[in-house]
Design a protein around this motif. Structure first.
Motif, PDB file in Angstrom:
ATOM      1  N   UNK A 185       0.579  -0.939  -0.353  1.00  0.00           N
ATOM      2  CA  UNK A 185       0.351   0.277  -0.347  1.00  0.00           C
ATOM      3  C   UNK A 185       0.920   1.211  -0.297  1.00  0.00           C
ATOM      4  N   UNK A 186       1.164   1.707  -1.484  1.00  0.00           N
ATOM      5  CA  UNK A 186       2.330   3.054  -1.331  1.00  0.00           C
ATOM      6  C   UNK A 186       1.613   4.093  -0.944  1.00  0.00           C
ATOM      7  N   UNK A 187       2.076   5.274  -0.850  1.00  0.00           N
ATOM      8  CA  UNK A 187       2.240   6.463  -0.831  1.00  0.00           C
ATOM      9  C   UNK A 187       0.778   6.965  -1.483  1.00  0.00           C
ATOM     10  N   UNK A 188       0.780   6.603  -2.798  1.00  0.00           N
ATOM     11  CA  UNK A 188      -0.312   7.355  -3.350  1.00  0.00           C
ATOM     12  C   UNK A 188      -1.898   7.168  -3.256  1.00  0.00           C
ATOM     13  N   UNK A 189      -2.020   5.298  -2.762  1.00  0.00           N
ATOM     14  CA  UNK A 189      -2.545   5.072  -2.527  1.00  0.00           C
ATOM     15  C   UNK A 189      -3.412   5.183  -1.358  1.00  0.00           C
ATOM     16  N   UNK A 190      -2.485   5.007  -0.189  1.00  0.00           N
ATOM     17  CA  UNK A 190      -2.675   5.641   1.328  1.00  0.00           C
ATOM     18  C   UNK A 190      -3.235   7.296   1.665  1.00  0.00           C
ATOM     19  N   UNK A 191      -2.334   8.303   0.316  1.00  0.00           N
ATOM     20  CA  UNK A 191      -2.952   9.576   0.249  1.00  0.00           C
ATOM     21  C   UNK A 191      -4.044   9.526  -0.173  1.00  0.00           C
ATOM     22  N   UNK A 192      -5.009   8.938  -1.249  1.00  0.00           N
ATOM     23  CA  UNK A 192      -5.732   8.895  -1.848  1.00  0.00           C
ATOM     24  C   UNK A 192      -6.915   8.625  -1.073  1.00  0.00           C
TER      25      UNK A 192
END
Length: 628
Positions: A336-343
């Motif tokens: 779960x990368x930074x994009x998914x977490x912030x998304x």
């Protein structure tokens, strides 16, 4: 005996000796060209290591040459007509190995580390003909040396009429056995265990590895090691490991959600922005910005290449594999990368790099992290501003980034990776005279130009409505030596700038002396964003004041861990601590404390912390355990 010496087998052995001597001479030139790097080593150690390095040369040359020697011994006499072609192949392979060594030496002058198969994998994707031409023009003396070696080789071995050696069956059997024994002995370094690049540490300081190494040997060794699966370490039981180090965290969240712009500063050494460093560049804008920022004066990179740096920054994964994980056989491990977490908290996520569309695989990497939008040279779509090497000139691409971000809805996240501060340090023609500053070298001049590019970004962004609701984070992707006169070692070669600026109140201005690393960026971003929930990270937020803080690196077979005072190096193949330095009191790393009994407590503590991270990393990738 003399006739045998002039036979095809004898000539082959003479050629091997010639190439071995050529490697030795190349190593001497490398030592002279990088004298300042080895200045803190004893002359006796350097001289002995040069001869020890011959073991690596033979470990490469004998196995590579063995098929040709066997052909000369075993082939029937009527195959003699093929000897010219076989000889040509032999010459080509050996000079390819010499050429690789020359390329590596030139590469080292920029990066202070040796190449492995990972760089060779990435070269076709990201190196242009023009860029390679610039590098070779700077290293003209290496090309001259290689050409001179070729001319001497051709003059010595110009006689094509070499009689084939006649062997009976017994002689052939003995010859095959001797070739096999020689190859096995060479690969083992004529010692009890096989050679590895870190075998030098049995007798010499760690920095000697860079002098004694053979590039071809390193590439083949790293290829062999890299293609093997990661090993399951069993330093601790699962329960012990959970107590010592975890990668799963829970953020409490807050009422924030500001925009976040993360500047990844290409090849920025801490020296460029450090007012106490003799290699400080003229950076009036960044100096002013840092005066209003939260600055970390003890920040370290986790890797020494852009691919490794970006993985540490955006994925919070240490570069414990030679290839970036997204190019490795473990690319499918779930994260779960930074994009998914912030998304998940409604951030619009973006990444900007003015190079080709998937330079170094960054587009696929950021996509795997869940970052939605990727902007490259292709999207910029105006090659009038292409610098001919790495991408669009920074000032033009930064203005473009502001224009794109101004179309976004709040909150947004943007990673912006600049390119102009990377060798060969190309500055736009209309600005070259302005940024050819007296007393500065090319690297410093490029940093001064990038400072101007940042000023242009902020001047344009300050006019936009989103500016005052934005937090700006600056961190380098890796260290690059600011000057040939810089004495680089295992600690200072990882020292980078890291600071956070916010036009709104609440963050800074202040200077923090705590240890921070690239792995801390992701949890820091999540805390600033107000993320609430679980996430995976090998670091922790810079705002977290609990517990000890560390920085970790991997350099070949050596894993390194730093705390606020000490640096420990662990040789994984040998399963032993090879150095312990108090880098605060001994910045030159001249006194190895690893055998000092008074240091046993500190050594054990750091070794335990490092092994816990190594075991957690391998276990996570082997068992697909990066998801919480």
């Amino acid at each position: 005996m003399r006739s045998w010496f002039k036979s095809d087998v004898g000539i082959l052995l003479q050629k091997i000796l010639f190439v071995t001597l050529a490697f030795f001479i190349i190593r001497i030139v490398f030592l002279v060209a990088n004298y300042n790097y080895f200045l803190d080593l004893e002359s006796r150690e350097i001289l002995l290591s040069l001869f020890y390095a011959t073991l690596f040369d033979l470990a490469l040359l004998l196995p590579v040459s063995a098929p040709f020697i066997l052909f000369a011994i075993l082939s029937p006499l009527h195959f003699a007509r093929f000897r010219k072609q076989v000889n040509g192949i032999f010459t080509f392979i050996n000079f390819l190995l010499l050429f690789l060594a020359v390329c590596d030496n030139l590469y080292f002058s920029y990066t202070q580390h040796r190449i492995n198969y990972a760089l060779i994998y990435l070269v076709p994707q990201s190196f242009t003909f023009q860029l390679l031409t610039v590098y070779f023009l700077k290293g003209w003396y290496w090309i001259l040396l290689l050409c001179l070696t070729g001319l001497i080789y051709r003059n010595i071995f110009k006689n094509p009429d070499i009689p084939p050696t006649k062997f009976n069956r017994v002689q052939k059997a003995i010859g095959v056995a001797m070739v096999g024994l020689a190859c096995i002995s060479a690969v083992r370094g004529f010692e009890s265990r096989p050679l590895s690049p870190s075998s030098v540490l049995l007798y010499f300081p760690s920095k000697i590895i860079d002098l004694a190494s053979n590039t071809g040997f390193n590439v083949l060794y790293s290829l062999y090691k890299g293609q093997k699966e990661l090993s399951e370490y069993d330093y601790f039981t699962d329960q012990e490991l959970d107590q010592k180090f975890t990668i799963f965290h829970k953020a409490k969240g807050n009422a924030g959600k500001p925009n976040i712009v993360l500047f990844v500063m290409e090849s920025f050494a801490k020296d460029f922005l450090d007012k106490t460093s003799p290699f400080k560049a003229a950076t009036p804008f960044l100096d002013s910005l840092m005066g209003k920022s939260l600055v970390f004066d003890k920040a370290y990179s986790n890797g020494n290449e852009s691919t490794h740096g970006l993985v540490a920054i955006l994925a919070s994964l240490p570069p414990f594999m030679q290839l970036p994980y997204y190019h490795s056989q473990y690319h499918s491990v779930s994260i779960n990368g930074i994009g998914k977490l912030l998304g998940s908290i409604n951030y619009d996520t973006n990444f900007f790099l003015g190079d080709v569309d998937d330079s170094f695989g960054f587009r696929q990497f950021t996509h795997s992290l869940g970052i939605t939008h990727y902007y490259s040279r292709k999207d910029f779509n105006d090659d009038r501003f292409y610098n001919g090497a790495w991408g669009i000139h920074d000032d033009h691409f930064f203005r473009y980034a502001v224009d794109v971000l101004s179309t976004k809805k709040n909150p947004f996240f943007a990673g912006i990776f600049n390119v102009s501060s990377h060798p060969p340090y190309i500055i736009p023609k209309n600005l070259r005279s302005r940024f050819t500053i007296r007393g500065q070298n090319a690297a410093q001049n490029s940093v001064s130009y990038v400072d101007y590019a940042y000023r242009e970004f902020f001047a344009r962004a300050a006019k936009e409505s989103w500016f005052n609701q934005t937090v700006f984070i600056f961190i380098a992707d890796h260290f690059l030596s600011p000057s040939d006169n810089k004495q680089v070692n295992a600690v200072n070669m990882n020292a980078i700038p890291f600071f956070i600026y916010s036009p709104r109140s609440g963050i800074g201005p202040s200077v923090q002396h705590q240890m921070v690393q690239q792995l801390d960026v992701l949890p820091t971003v999540l805390e600033i964003a107000g993320y609430s929930g679980k996430f995976m990270s090998f670091g922790k937020s810079v705002f977290d004041t609990t517990g000890d803080r560390f920085a970790v690196q991997r350099m070949g077979d050596i894993y390194q861990i730093l705390d606020d005072e000490f640096a420990l190096g662990f040789n994984q193949p040998g399963n032993e601590v090879v150095y312990l330095y108090n880098y605060v009191k001994d910045p030159g790393l001249k006194i190895n404390l690893s055998h000092d009994e008074k240091m046993d407590g500190i050594k054990t503590h750091l070794e335990t912390e490092l092994k816990a991270r190594m075991q957690r990393y391998n276990h996570a990738f082997l068992n697909n355990r990066l998801l919480y």
